[in-house]
Write an enzyme that holds these catalytic residues in place. Structure first.
Site, short mmCIF file in Angstrom:
data_model
loop_
_atom_site.label_atom_id
_atom_site.label_comp_id
_atom_site.label_asym_id
_atom_site.label_seq_id
_atom_site.Cartn_x
_atom_site.Cartn_y
_atom_site.Cartn_z
N TRP B 323 6.47 1.85 -10.22
CA TRP B 323 5.67 0.77 -9.64
C TRP B 323 4.72 1.33 -8.57
O TRP B 323 3.59 0.88 -8.43
CB TRP B 323 6.59 -0.29 -9.01
CG TRP B 323 5.85 -1.44 -8.38
CD1 TRP B 323 5.48 -2.60 -8.99
CD2 TRP B 323 5.40 -1.54 -7.03
NE1 TRP B 323 4.81 -3.41 -8.10
CE2 TRP B 323 4.75 -2.78 -6.88
CE3 TRP B 323 5.47 -0.70 -5.92
CZ2 TRP B 323 4.18 -3.19 -5.68
CZ3 TRP B 323 4.90 -1.11 -4.73
CH2 TRP B 323 4.26 -2.35 -4.61
N HIS B 324 5.21 2.34 -7.85
CA HIS B 324 4.39 2.90 -6.77
C HIS B 324 3.25 3.74 -7.29
O HIS B 324 2.24 3.91 -6.61
CB HIS B 324 5.26 3.73 -5.81
CG HIS B 324 6.04 2.89 -4.86
ND1 HIS B 324 7.27 2.38 -5.17
CD2 HIS B 324 5.75 2.45 -3.61
CE1 HIS B 324 7.71 1.67 -4.15
NE2 HIS B 324 6.82 1.69 -3.19
N GLY B 325 3.38 4.28 -8.47
CA GLY B 325 2.28 5.09 -8.98
C GLY B 325 2.61 5.66 -10.34
O GLY B 325 3.77 5.91 -10.65
N PHE B 466 -1.25 1.26 -4.84
CA PHE B 466 -0.13 0.85 -5.71
C PHE B 466 -0.42 -0.50 -6.32
O PHE B 466 0.33 -1.06 -7.00
CB PHE B 466 1.18 0.82 -4.91
CG PHE B 466 1.43 2.12 -4.18
CD1 PHE B 466 1.11 3.34 -4.79
CD2 PHE B 466 1.93 2.14 -2.90
CE1 PHE B 466 1.32 4.54 -4.12
CE2 PHE B 466 2.15 3.33 -2.23
CZ PHE B 466 1.84 4.52 -2.84
#
Lengths: 355, 466
Positions: B323-325, B466
Site C-alpha cells: 500500500w505504501h509503494g 502513497f
C-alpha cells in the site's frame, strides 16, 4: 467547551495583540540574521563589527569597488601624502545601490566612532540583477529588503517607463522579499550554523580589508569573461575610444529617472548624522555614465562625485595589461586605481568640498 | 497545493470565510465540495475525472446494492464496487511494478521478455480515497452503516480537502453523520485548531524538511558516508518521517476542525511504544485499523489456529507494505513488521512484557528504525546495502569522504527529548488553558519564531507518494 462567539471589538483586540507579538518577535529575530555568506559579505560585516573603531574610511559598491580599490594601497598612499587613515571595503559583486544602502545602514548602526568618510559607488540603480529570477529569494536579495529599501524600490518602480503589468509584477516580487526579510523566513538554520562554524576566517579579511583581486579570487564566471576579453580586444578598445571622445550629450530621461534623488538625500543625511561625510564615486568603467555627469553638472547630487571613468584623465586605468576583463581591473590595475583614488581623496582632504 | 504554502493559507482563508458566512448546510457542503475539487485540481486537473468516476461507481454500486430488489445479488454489487476500486488502484499504482517484476522473474527463468511498462503517473491521494470508498461499500454491505441518499454528501466524504491527499483514512460512519446537521462555529475549538495547525506546520516545514537536508544525501550516496553517519541518517529519517506525516495530519485535523468537522486521530506518540503491537496502535492509526477491520478480521483474525493467524498477519503486513509503494523494499518493510508482530504473538511478547522498560523502548526504536532504512531506500538492493553498511564496524567513523556533523546528532537528541516532553506535558492542552490575551500573544510570537526555521522551496509530504 469554549465558545468562540465574542463581540467584534474583542476579536479585533486579540488580533491586534497577536499581530503586535508577531511583529515584536519577528523584529527581534531579524537582528540575529547575518548577511549572506556570498562574496565574504557576512564575514566582512562580522570582521568590521569586531574592529569597528579602527577605520575612518569605508567603501560601498559593486565588484568594481571590491576588485578595484585596495584599502591597504590607499592607506599607504594617503599616509605618504600626510593623511594617516585606515580604510575598509564593503564592495561586493552585483551590489546595487539599495543593497549598498542597507549595508551602510547596518554599519552606521554599529556606531563606528572614528568613521569620517563614506564612499558609495553611484552606479547601479538599474536593478537588472534584481529582475533576474535566478537571484530571487536568495539570502542576499532577501537581506537587503529592509522596510526602507523595499519602499524605495517600490517608489522607483512607479516612475519607470516599463509596462504597468511588468512593474506590478516586479513590485509584487519586492513585496514578497520584504515579507521574507521581515519574518526571517528560512534563515534560522543558516544564522545558527554561521555562528557555530564561520565559513570564512577573519585572518583572510584582515589581510586585504575587503579587497579581493580577481587574479587570486576569481568569481564564478570571471575566468570565462577574461577569456572572452582576451580573445576579442578590439570591441574593448573601441568602447574606450568612444569613451575618450565623449564630451557630453543628450541623456535619456529613463537613466536619470532611475536615480532616486530623495533617497540619496536621505542617505547623505544619515551619513552626516553619524558624523561622517558622504562622497559618491564612479570607478574606471568603460562607460561614460552620462546621467551621472548630468546630475553632477546640475548640482542635484547631495554629495560630491569622484569620477574615474575617463580614459583622457586616467589612461593608465584603461590599459589592457591593467584589466582583468572589459569591466574589471586586475591586481596591478587595482593598485594603480587605488593610488589614483588616494591622490584625489588627498586633494579632497586638503581642500574639503563646500569650503 | 501544500498545507505549508502561502497559497493554501489564502485558499483556506477564503473557504473558511465563505463557509461560515453561509447559513444553509447544503450550500456549505456544496462550497466544500467545490473547494475540494479545486484543491485536488491544483495537482493535476485530469485526475479530477478519476476521483469523480470512482465516487460515482461506489455511490451507485451501493445504491443498487441497498435497493429493495437489486438486480443480481447484493454480494455481486459489493464485489463490483471493490473490484472497481482495486482495479483503479492496481492500474495506476501497481501496473508498472507487476510488469517489471514479472519480466524480472521470466528473465531469471531464462525466458527473456521485454517489460512493456506504461509509466503511469500516480494520482495523488489515490490510496487514501480508494480505501475510504471501500470502507463505505463494505460497511453498508455488512449493515453497519445506512447508505447515504445524497451523492454530494458521498462525494464530499471521498474528496474532503483537509484529508484528501494524505489521510487520515476517515470512515464513512465517522464523517457522513457530521454532514447531516449544519456545524456550529460556537462549537469549534478555534484555539486548539490554530495551535494544532501551527504545531503541524512546525513539524513539517521546520523539522522534517530541515532533517531532509541531512538525510537525502546519505540515502542518495551511502557509499560516501561512514557507518556512524549512516546510523545518524537513519535516526534522522526516523524523526523526519514522523514529523512529516504527523505534521500533515495535525494540519488536516486543524483545518477540518476549523470547518467544524472531526477527523480520526492518526498518531499517538508512536515512538514511545514498548512493543510492535503497541506501535501499530499508535502509528497511522487510521490505516492500521482499516487493515484490521477490513482484512485481518475477515481473514479470521485471532480466532484461527496459530499458524493461520501468523499467515494472516503476514498477508496483512505485506499488503500494508505494498500500500505504501509499488516496490520490493516496501514489501520487505511490511514483512519485517509482520514478522516482528508474529514473533511477539508467538511468545516473544511475554518475554518482552517482562523486560525492563528501557529495553522495551530500545527494541521498538531499533526495529522501527532499521525497517525505515529499507522503506526510505530507493530500492530493495540499496536498502540492504545500506543496512549492511550500518553494521560494518571496521572504519566506523572514518574512511569515508563525507560525514554528518555531530550537530545533527545533538539535534536528533533534542528532538527526541522534545517528543518525550510533549507526551508528558501535552502542550496543546496547556495552550487551551491560557487566557485569551495570553493565547493571542503566545500565538503571534510563536508564528514569528517558527517562520525562520521553515525550509523554503518545494518540499512535498512523504506520504503524498502513497
Amino acid at each position: 467547551m469554549k465558545r468562540n462567539v465574542y463581540p467584534l471589538p474583542r476579536h479585533s483586540v486579540l488580533a491586534v495583540l497577536a499581530l503586535l507579538a508577531f511583529m515584536g518577535v519577528a523584529s527581534g529575530l531579524r537582528a540575529w540574521v547575518p548577511w549572506s555568506e556570498s562574496s565574504d559579505l557576512a564575514a566582512r560585516v562580522r570582521y568590521f563589527a569586531a574592529h569597528r573603531d579602527e577605520f575612518e574610511v569605508l567603501f560601498f559598491g559593486s565588484s568594481q569597488v571590491r576588485r578595484s580599490l585596495a584599502p591597504a594601497v590607499i592607506d599607504a598612499e594617503l599616509q605618504r601624502r600626510g593623511h594617516p587613515l585606515r580604510s575598509f571595503s564593503f564592495g561586493t559583486e552585483g551590489m546595487n545601490g539599495y543593497e549598498a544602502d542597507a549595508l551602510l545602514e547596518d554599519v552606521l548602526d554599529m556606531r563606528p566612532r572614528r568613521l569620517t568618510w563614506v564612499f558609495v559607488e553611484l552606479r547601479y540603480w538599474h536593478l537588472d540583477g534584481v529582475a533576474d529570477p535566478r537571484n530571487h529569494f536568495t539570502d542576499r536579495m532577501v537581506h537587503w529588503h529592509t522596510l526602507r529599501q523595499t519602499a524605495a524600490v517600490l517608489r522607483s518602480l512607479g516612475g519607470r517607463t516599463e509596462p504597468l503589468a511588468h512593474r506590478i509584477w516586479r513590485g509584487w516580487v519586492h513585496l514578497q522579499h520584504g515579507f521574507w526579510h521581515f519574518t526571517s523566513l528560512g534563515q534560522g538554520a543558516r544564522s545558527l550554523s554561521v555562528r557555530v562554524d564561520p565559513p570564512v576566517p577573519a585572518q583572510r579579511i584582515a589581510a586585504e580589508r575587503g579587497f579581493a583581486s580577481l587574479d587570486e579570487w576569481p568569481s564564478p564566471h570571471a575566468e570565462e569573461a577574461r577569456s572572452r576579453f582576451l580573445h576579442a580586444l578590439d570591441p574593448y578598445r573601441q568602447r574606450v575610444a568612444r569613451l575618450s571622445r565623449f564630451r557630453g550629450g543628450a541623456v535619456h530621461s529613463e537613466l536619470t529617472d532611475r536615480i532616486d534623488l530623495d533617497f540619496l538625500r536621505s542617505q547623505a543625511q544619515r551619513v552626516r548624522a553619524a558624523g561622517a561625510e558622504l562622497v559618491y564615486f564612479v570607478t574606471a568603467i568603460p562607460d561614460a555614465a552620462p546621467e551621472l555627469r548630468e546630475l553632477e553638472r546640475s548640482g542635484s547630487l547631495p554629495a560630491p562625485l569622484l569620477s574615474f571613468n575617463s580614459p583622457a584623465r586616467h589612461p593608465e586605468l584603461y590599459r589592457v595589461d591593467h584589466r582583468y576583463d572589459g569591466d574589471h581591473l586586475n591586481r596591478r590595475g587595482a593598485e594603480v586605481m587605488s593610488r589614483a583614488f588616494a591622490a584625489r581623496f588627498a586633494r579632497m582632504l586638503e581642500d574639503p568640498p563646500g569650503r | 497545493m501544500l498545507f505549508t504554502e502561502a497559497r493554501f493559507l489564502l485558499f483556506f482563508a477564503m473557504v473558511f470565510s465563505a463557509y461560515w458566512a453561509l447559513r444553509r448546510n447544503d450550500l456549505r457542503k456544496h462550497l466544500l465540495l467545490a473547494a475540494s475539487y479545486i484543491f485536488y485540481s491544483a495537482w493535476d486537473w485530469r485526475f479530477l475525472f478519476l476521483i469523480l468516476g470512482s465516487t460515482a461507481i461506489n455511490f451507485f454500486a451501493v445504491r443498487i446494492m441497498t435497493s429493495p430488489e437489486p438486480p443480481l445479488s447484493r454480494r455481486f454489487w459489493l464485489w463490483l464496487g471493490l473490484a472497481a476500486n482495486l482495479t483503479t488502484l492496481g492500474f495506476f499504482k501497481y501496473f508498472d511494478f507487476f510488469v517489471e517484476s514479472a519480466s524480472g522473474l521470466l528473465d531469471w527463468l531464462g525466458l527473456s521478455v521485454p517489460a512493456r511498462t506504461l509509466h503511469v503517473v500516480l494520482p495523488v491521494g489515490i490510496s487514501f480515497y480508494t480505501f475510504q470508498s471501500m470502507s463505505y461499500t463494505v460497511d453498508v454491505y455488512r449493515g453497519r452503516l445506512a447508505p447515504t441518499r445524497s451523492f454530494a454528501d458521498f462525494a464530499l466524504f471521498v474528496s474532503f480537502f483537509p484529508q484528501l491527499v494524505a489521510g487520515p483514512i476517515v470512515r464513512a460512519s465517522t464523517f457522513l453523520p457530521q454532514l447531516e446537521r449544519a456545524r456550529s462555529f460556537a462549537s469549534v475549538e478555534v484555539r486548539r485548531c490554530l495551535a494544532l495547525f501551527l504545531l503541524g506546520f512546525f513539524k513539517k516545514a521546520c523539522v522534517a524538511d530541515q532533517l531532509a537536508v541531512a538525510v537525502d544525501p546519505v540515502f542518495a550516496s551511502p557509499e560516501r558516508f561512514a557507518p556512524a553517519s549512516k546510523w545518524l541518517a537513519a535516526c534522522l529519517y526516523h524523526i523526519q518521517i514522523y514529523c512529516d506525516f504527523s505534521g500533515y495530519t495535525d494540519m488536516a485535523l486543524a483545518t477540518a476542525g476549523l470547518l467544524g468537522y472531526r477527523l480520526t486521530r492518526n498518531f499517538d506518540f508512536p515512538y514511545l511504544a514498548r512493543s510492535m503491537r503497541e506501535f501499530w496502535r499508535r502509528w497511522h492509526i487510521s490505516l492500521s485499523s482499516w487493515f484490521r477491520d477490513y482484512l485481518y478480521v475477515p481473514l479470521g483474525g485471532n480466532r484461527v489456529p496459530r499458524a493461520h493467524m501468523f499467515l494472516n498477519l503476514w498477508i496483512v503486513f505485506l499488503l500494508c507494505g505494498l500500500w505504501h509503494g509499488a516496490a520490493w523494499n516496501f514489501v520487505l518493510w511490511g514483512a519485517l513488521h509482520g514478522s516482528l508482530l508474529a514473533v511477539e504473538r508467538w511468545g516473544g511478547g511475554r518475554w518482552l512484557d517482562a523486560a525492563p522498560r528501557p529495553l522495551q523502548h530500545l527494541y521498538v526504536s531499533v526495529a522501527v528504525l532499521l525497517a525505515w532504512v529499507v522503506f526510505r531506500s530507493p530500492d530493495l538492493a540499496s536498502g540492504l546495502t545500506f543496512l549492511a553498511g550500518m553494521f560494518r564496524f571496521h572504519g566506523w567513523a572514518s574512511e569515508a569522504p563525507e560525514t554528518l556533523s555531530a550537530a545533527w546528532a545533538a539535534l536528533a537528541l533534542a528532538l527526541a527529548g522534545a517528543h518525550v516532553a510533549a507526551a508528558r506535558w501535552r502542550p496543546l492542552a496547556r495552550v487551551e488553558s491560557l487566557p485569551d490575551w495570553g493565547f493571542a500573544l503566545a500565538y503571534g510570537g510563536a508564528v514569528a519564531m517558527v517562520l525562520p526555521w521553515v525550509v523554503t522551496g518545494h518540499n512535498p509530504f512523504i506520504y503524498f507518494q502513497f
